[in-house]
Enzyme design. Structure first.
Site, mmCIF file in Angstrom:
data_model
loop_
_atom_site.group_PDB
_atom_site.id
_atom_site.type_symbol
_atom_site.label_atom_id
_atom_site.label_comp_id
_atom_site.label_asym_id
_atom_site.label_seq_id
_atom_site.Cartn_x
_atom_site.Cartn_y
_atom_site.Cartn_z
ATOM 1 C CG LEU A 46 23.300 1.555 -41.445
ATOM 2 C CD1 LEU A 46 22.573 0.324 -40.923
ATOM 3 C CD2 LEU A 46 24.800 1.325 -41.409
ATOM 4 C CG ASP A 47 26.941 2.664 -47.515
ATOM 5 O OD1 ASP A 47 26.529 3.840 -47.624
ATOM 6 O OD2 ASP A 47 28.147 2.362 -47.448
ATOM 7 N N PRO A 48 22.965 0.816 -48.528
ATOM 8 C CG PRO A 48 21.948 1.382 -50.550
ATOM 9 C CD PRO A 48 23.095 1.766 -49.648
#
Length: 301
Positions: A46-48
């Site tokens: 997942l993206d930050p």
């Protein structure tokens, strides 16, 4: 003799509701520490800035990650119309703007082009490798990359809300390798108004649902206490998409030693990938042939 791993020999899945601001790797490292686990990994980055379902595997559960590669994933996200950014989300710099705003009907009419088997170009800031380096590292150095389009299966893309003229909320279901940021970027281009993601939440990954997830606050509160083990889900949860076969006692012994082992008849055909269990506990994953499972992964549980 190899050096013994530090930590507990503990196995299972932890379903994490990832908060914004943490990388997926940071979450895995925190869980490895909290459970004092020897080994940990995650199923699907997942993206930050994204939130939601991040399944983390501990111990023997890491061997099941490979069998989740084709699992569908569900996302809820919000697009802001009228601007394109360097990262295709709100963290990047605005590189182009538009005064146009699409109607609901125009958005719905554009969605079918993004369904089924499509080709998608990853964002400039992504983990895709270019000549051995990550795209986001090159992008941070100011390089403009010509990334190649990749195959992606999209099962669903639906308009779910319209908070105002500048924003739209959508639900997206896709296979492995999909980028929601690319969908927002390409949808904005198709509509002639530009667009980028301003919020993104993953609600499920294959058999893992956000309703069963725990927060990082809960994990940190129970870290390194006996109570934290109650957060574990069984290793077999990562095998939910594969048919299960029951091994005989003798077959389980052979399978655990890496040899073909006898299994009872089940819902498989010759050559099918399946997993064998004994007493409900995973023994091995492999190919079924003539009454035996030929293992490619063996579990020590």
């Amino acid at each position: 003799m190899g050096r013994k791993r530090k930590g507990r020999d503990i196995s299972g899945w932890v379903l994490v509701d990832k908060p914004a601001g943490l990388t997926s790797t940071a979450v895995v490292n925190k869980l490895r520490w909290a459970f004092e686990a020897q080994k940990a990994g995650h199923a699907g980055t997942l993206d930050p800035d994204a939130t939601g379902m991040l399944p983390v595997a501990l111990g023997e559960a890491t061997k099941t990650i490979a069998y989740l590669g084709d699992a569908l994933k569900g996302y809820d996200f919000t697009v802001r119309w009228g601007a394109a950014t360097t990262t295709d989300d709100a963290a990047g710099e605005v590189i182009a703007t538009s005064d146009l705003r699409p109607t609901d009907d125009q958005i719905r009419a554009a969605l079918p082009a993004f369904l089924g088997d499509i080709r998608q170009v990853p964002p400039q800031f992504s983990a895709v490798k270019v000549d051995g380096e990550r795209a986001y590292d090159l992008a941070r150095e100011g390089e403009r990359l010509e990334l190649q389009a990749r195959d992606l299966y999209v099962d669903a893309l639906e308009l779910t809300g319209r908070p105002d003229a500048d924003h739209a909320t959508l639900h997206f279901t896709c296979g492995s390798g999909g980028y929601v940021r690319s969908i927002a970027r390409d949808l904005g281009q198709a509509l002639g108004c530009l667009g980028h993601v301003v919020s993104l939440r993953r609600t499920w990954v294959g058999p893992f649902d956000i309703e069963a997830a725990v927060t990082m606050d809960r994990i940190e509160a129970l870290a390194r206490t006996p109570e934290i083990d109650a957060l574990l889900h069984p290793v077999s949860l990562g095998l939910s998409d594969l048919p299960e076969l029951t091994a005989t006692e003798a077959g389980a012994v052979r399978l655990r030693n890496g040899n073909p082992g006898q299994v009872l008849p089940g819902p498989v055909e010759y050559g099918d990938l399946a997993w064998a269990s004994l007493g409900g506990v995973p023994v091995a994953v492999g190919r079924f042939r003539a009454g035996e499972l030929h293992p490619e992964r063996v579990f020590h549980l």
